[in-house]
Design an enzyme around this catalytic site. Sequence first.
Site, PDB file in Angstrom:
ATOM      1  N   ALA A 118     137.012 112.703  98.300  1.00 24.65           N
ATOM      2  CA  ALA A 118     135.666 113.268  98.362  1.00 24.65           C
ATOM      3  C   ALA A 118     134.629 112.282  97.845  1.00 24.65           C
ATOM      4  O   ALA A 118     133.431 112.528  97.987  1.00 24.65           O
ATOM      5  CB  ALA A 118     135.614 114.545  97.529  1.00 24.65           C
ATOM      6  N   TYR A 141     136.212 100.984  95.649  1.00 22.63           N
ATOM      7  CA  TYR A 141     137.369 101.871  95.867  1.00 22.63           C
ATOM      8  C   TYR A 141     137.079 102.852  97.008  1.00 22.63           C
ATOM      9  O   TYR A 141     137.860 102.973  97.951  1.00 22.63           O
ATOM     10  CB  TYR A 141     137.701 102.649  94.583  1.00 22.63           C
ATOM     11  CG  TYR A 141     138.539 103.876  94.846  1.00 22.63           C
ATOM     12  CD1 TYR A 141     139.885 103.748  95.212  1.00 22.63           C
ATOM     13  CD2 TYR A 141     137.991 105.164  94.776  1.00 22.63           C
ATOM     14  CE1 TYR A 141     140.658 104.878  95.492  1.00 22.63           C
ATOM     15  CE2 TYR A 141     138.760 106.289  95.050  1.00 22.63           C
ATOM     16  CZ  TYR A 141     140.087 106.145  95.405  1.00 22.63           C
ATOM     17  OH  TYR A 141     140.836 107.255  95.689  1.00 22.63           O
ATOM     18  N   TYR A 168     140.608 114.582  99.244  1.00 27.06           N
ATOM     19  CA  TYR A 168     140.862 115.327  98.017  1.00 27.06           C
ATOM     20  C   TYR A 168     139.601 115.360  97.171  1.00 27.06           C
ATOM     21  O   TYR A 168     138.929 114.347  97.021  1.00 27.06           O
ATOM     22  CB  TYR A 168     141.930 114.665  97.131  1.00 27.06           C
ATOM     23  CG  TYR A 168     143.219 114.235  97.761  1.00 27.06           C
ATOM     24  CD1 TYR A 168     143.665 114.749  98.979  1.00 27.06           C
ATOM     25  CD2 TYR A 168     144.029 113.304  97.109  1.00 27.06           C
ATOM     26  CE1 TYR A 168     144.860 114.336  99.526  1.00 27.06           C
ATOM     27  CE2 TYR A 168     145.234 112.890  97.649  1.00 27.06           C
ATOM     28  CZ  TYR A 168     145.646 113.403  98.869  1.00 27.06           C
ATOM     29  OH  TYR A 168     146.830 112.990  99.395  1.00 27.06           O
ATOM     30  N   ARG A 290     127.415 107.046  83.238  1.00 28.00           N
ATOM     31  CA  ARG A 290     128.021 105.713  83.393  1.00 28.00           C
ATOM     32  C   ARG A 290     127.536 105.116  84.711  1.00 28.00           C
ATOM     33  O   ARG A 290     127.163 105.867  85.622  1.00 28.00           O
ATOM     34  CB  ARG A 290     129.550 105.834  83.423  1.00 28.00           C
ATOM     35  CG  ARG A 290     130.142 106.336  82.116  1.00 28.00           C
ATOM     36  CD  ARG A 290     131.532 106.864  82.334  1.00 28.00           C
ATOM     37  NE  ARG A 290     131.533 107.900  83.384  1.00 28.00           N
ATOM     38  CZ  ARG A 290     132.611 108.522  83.831  1.00 28.00           C
ATOM     39  NH1 ARG A 290     133.786 108.225  83.349  1.00 28.00           N
ATOM     40  NH2 ARG A 290     132.523 109.446  84.781  1.00 28.00           N
TER      41      ARG A 290
HETATM   42  N1  LIG Z   1     143.942 110.980  91.539  1.00 27.90           N
HETATM   43  C1  LIG Z   1     142.765 111.276  92.092  1.00 27.90           C
HETATM   44  O1  LIG Z   1     141.849 111.744  91.420  1.00 27.90           O
HETATM   45  C2  LIG Z   1     142.554 111.061  93.577  1.00 27.90           C
HETATM   46  C3  LIG Z   1     141.418 111.631  94.177  1.00 27.90           C
HETATM   47  C4  LIG Z   1     141.210 111.434  95.542  1.00 27.90           C
HETATM   48  C5  LIG Z   1     142.128 110.688  96.280  1.00 27.90           C
HETATM   49  N2  LIG Z   1     143.211 110.141  95.669  1.00 27.90           N
HETATM   50  C6  LIG Z   1     144.144 109.336  96.473  1.00 27.90           C
HETATM   51  O2  LIG Z   1     145.454 109.862  96.345  1.00 27.90           O
HETATM   52  C7  LIG Z   1     146.407 108.814  96.424  1.00 27.90           C
HETATM   53  C8  LIG Z   1     147.368 108.927  95.269  1.00 27.90           C
HETATM   54  O3  LIG Z   1     146.647 108.844  94.055  1.00 27.90           O
HETATM   55  P1  LIG Z   1     147.357 109.026  92.638  1.00 27.90           P
HETATM   56  O4  LIG Z   1     146.374 109.644  91.734  1.00 27.90           O
HETATM   57  O5  LIG Z   1     148.673 109.656  92.833  1.00 27.90           O
HETATM   58  O6  LIG Z   1     147.515 107.496  92.214  1.00 27.90           O
HETATM   59  P2  LIG Z   1     148.762 106.752  91.508  1.00 27.90           P
HETATM   60  O7  LIG Z   1     148.257 105.440  91.030  1.00 27.90           O
HETATM   61  O8  LIG Z   1     149.411 107.671  90.549  1.00 27.90           O
HETATM   62  O9  LIG Z   1     149.750 106.523  92.725  1.00 27.90           O
HETATM   63  C9  LIG Z   1     149.610 105.476  93.657  1.00 27.90           C
HETATM   64  C10 LIG Z   1     151.004 104.946  93.941  1.00 27.90           C
HETATM   65  O10 LIG Z   1     150.913 103.961  94.958  1.00 27.90           O
HETATM   66  C11 LIG Z   1     151.767 102.877  94.617  1.00 27.90           C
HETATM   67  N3  LIG Z   1     151.258 101.687  95.310  1.00 27.90           N
HETATM   68  C12 LIG Z   1     150.021 101.143  95.180  1.00 27.90           C
HETATM   69  N4  LIG Z   1     149.905 100.079  95.996  1.00 27.90           N
HETATM   70  C13 LIG Z   1     151.091  99.951  96.665  1.00 27.90           C
HETATM   71  C14 LIG Z   1     151.576  99.065  97.652  1.00 27.90           C
HETATM   72  N5  LIG Z   1     150.814  98.060  98.129  1.00 27.90           N
HETATM   73  N6  LIG Z   1     152.827  99.235  98.125  1.00 27.90           N
HETATM   74  C15 LIG Z   1     153.626 100.241  97.660  1.00 27.90           C
HETATM   75  N7  LIG Z   1     153.203 101.109  96.704  1.00 27.90           N
HETATM   76  C16 LIG Z   1     151.949 100.967  96.218  1.00 27.90           C
HETATM   77  C17 LIG Z   1     151.705 102.803  93.112  1.00 27.90           C
HETATM   78  O11 LIG Z   1     152.809 102.132  92.524  1.00 27.90           O
HETATM   79  C18 LIG Z   1     151.640 104.282  92.720  1.00 27.90           C
HETATM   80  O12 LIG Z   1     152.939 104.824  92.527  1.00 27.90           O
HETATM   81  C19 LIG Z   1     145.615 107.511  96.463  1.00 27.90           C
HETATM   82  O13 LIG Z   1     145.574 107.035  97.778  1.00 27.90           O
HETATM   83  C20 LIG Z   1     144.239 107.912  95.977  1.00 27.90           C
HETATM   84  O14 LIG Z   1     143.253 107.094  96.535  1.00 27.90           O
HETATM   85  C21 LIG Z   1     143.454 110.321  94.346  1.00 27.90           C
END
Ligand SMILES: NC(=O)c1ccc[n+]([C@@H]2O[C@H](COP(=O)([O-])OP(=O)(O)OC[C@H]3O[C@@H](n4cnc5c(N)ncnc54)[C@H](O)[C@@H]3O)[C@@H](O)[C@H]2O)c1
Length: 337
Positions: A118, A141, A168, A290
């Site tokens: 989002a 990002y 999300y 921020r």
């Molecule tokens: N957490 C949030 O608030 C949020 C909000 C909106 C969208 N998202 C999206 O959801 C997804 C998951 O987010 P999350 O919070 O679980 O993050 P996270 O950092 O916990 O998980 C990301 C995972 O991707 C793996 N990873 C990163 N680059 C990689 C690569 N090149 N090859 C293989 N593995 C790789 C990391 O090791 C990690 O396990 C992301 O794409 C993020 O942009 C997250």
Amino acid sequence: MKYLITGGAGYIGSTICSALEDEGHTPIILDSLITGRIEFTRGRIFYQADIADSSAVEKIFREHPDIQAVVHCAALIVVPESMAMPYEYYRENVAKSLELFRSLRDLGCKRIVFSSTAALYDVVPGFMVTEDSPLKPISPYARTKLTMEMILKDFCASYGMRGIALRYFNPIGADPKMRSGIHVKEPSHIIGKLVDTALGKQPVFEITGTHYPTRDGTGVRDYIHVWDLARAHIRALVQFDETFARAGYPAENYLVINLGTGRGVTVRELLTAFEKVYGKPVPSRESPPRPGDVAGSFANADTAERLLGWKAELPIEKGIADSLKWGELRKSILNFE
Ligand SMILES: NC(=O)c1ccc[n+]([C@@H]2O[C@H](COP(=O)([O-])OP(=O)(O)OC[C@H]3O[C@@H](n4cnc5c(N)ncnc54)[C@H](O)[C@@H]3O)[C@@H](O)[C@H]2O)c1
């Protein structure tokens, strides 16, 4: 059914794996562990590799030709870090996703669910955004995510693939069975900061920005339980083709769907709810916004209900309670001091 989850060792990916298993499906994890945790892969089919490593992706599909669809969660996700290191963010998120999508195309994998955000949306009057609301990603990002959405859309238009970008809102909580949760040591997200303040790891919770045009001057967000988020992925995966049929545009190969609760909650309201669940006051103070902070948004989640037959079910109190419980448990699960 088998589903490939890139980033399945991360916060959201591991929760999706748990939700899939609970429904009798088999998740297959592709994760480099660049930020993710090996503990979240235990007992699961796990390939430690980079998403851009086409030979690893080929191996996975050779060994599991019955993979039905892919959820692409793998990414770097820290907004301030992306401002300091845009090259790394574009390389890790955009360039590597491009290679992953090419591998999937070459392997004939035609169903992709993509983790979007989002954070793409501009601030609109009233703060509620639909999938058609104007976009204005303000960090590197968020811009990597928009670029990946555009790449996926173009692949779907040209290569006979189908993609669902799930935007999300603000995930909170942990797996209700406590198999996984937030794993970073110093969380940059608001709920992690509240938990850290409650548990005495930081002295005071900063209410950053108190002059926004919201009902109490603090930023508004849509906090969605990570388990609700995971459940939405199960709907998108299991009913992938039906989702497109319901969309009613036979020529359309790409869909965007908001995943939120449909309720906007301000920072002060979140703090009040947190203190109620925690049972004690949390020290807080007001401070300036921020860099890059905005008034915020919340989801119009009607499309998710129409196309996925999904609605968020868990109240914010459950997200807070699970965040707190995980905050205490994770020390032992992740071997933090
Ligand atoms: N957490 C949030 O608030 C949020 C909000 C909106 C969208 N998202 C999206 O959801 C997804 C998951 O987010 P999350 O919070 O679980 O993050 P996270 O950092 O916990 O998980 C990301 C995972 O991707 C793996 N990873 C990163 N680059 C990689 C690569 N090149 N090859 C293989 N593995 C790789 C990391 O090791 C990690 O396990 C992301 O794409 C993020 O942009 C997250």
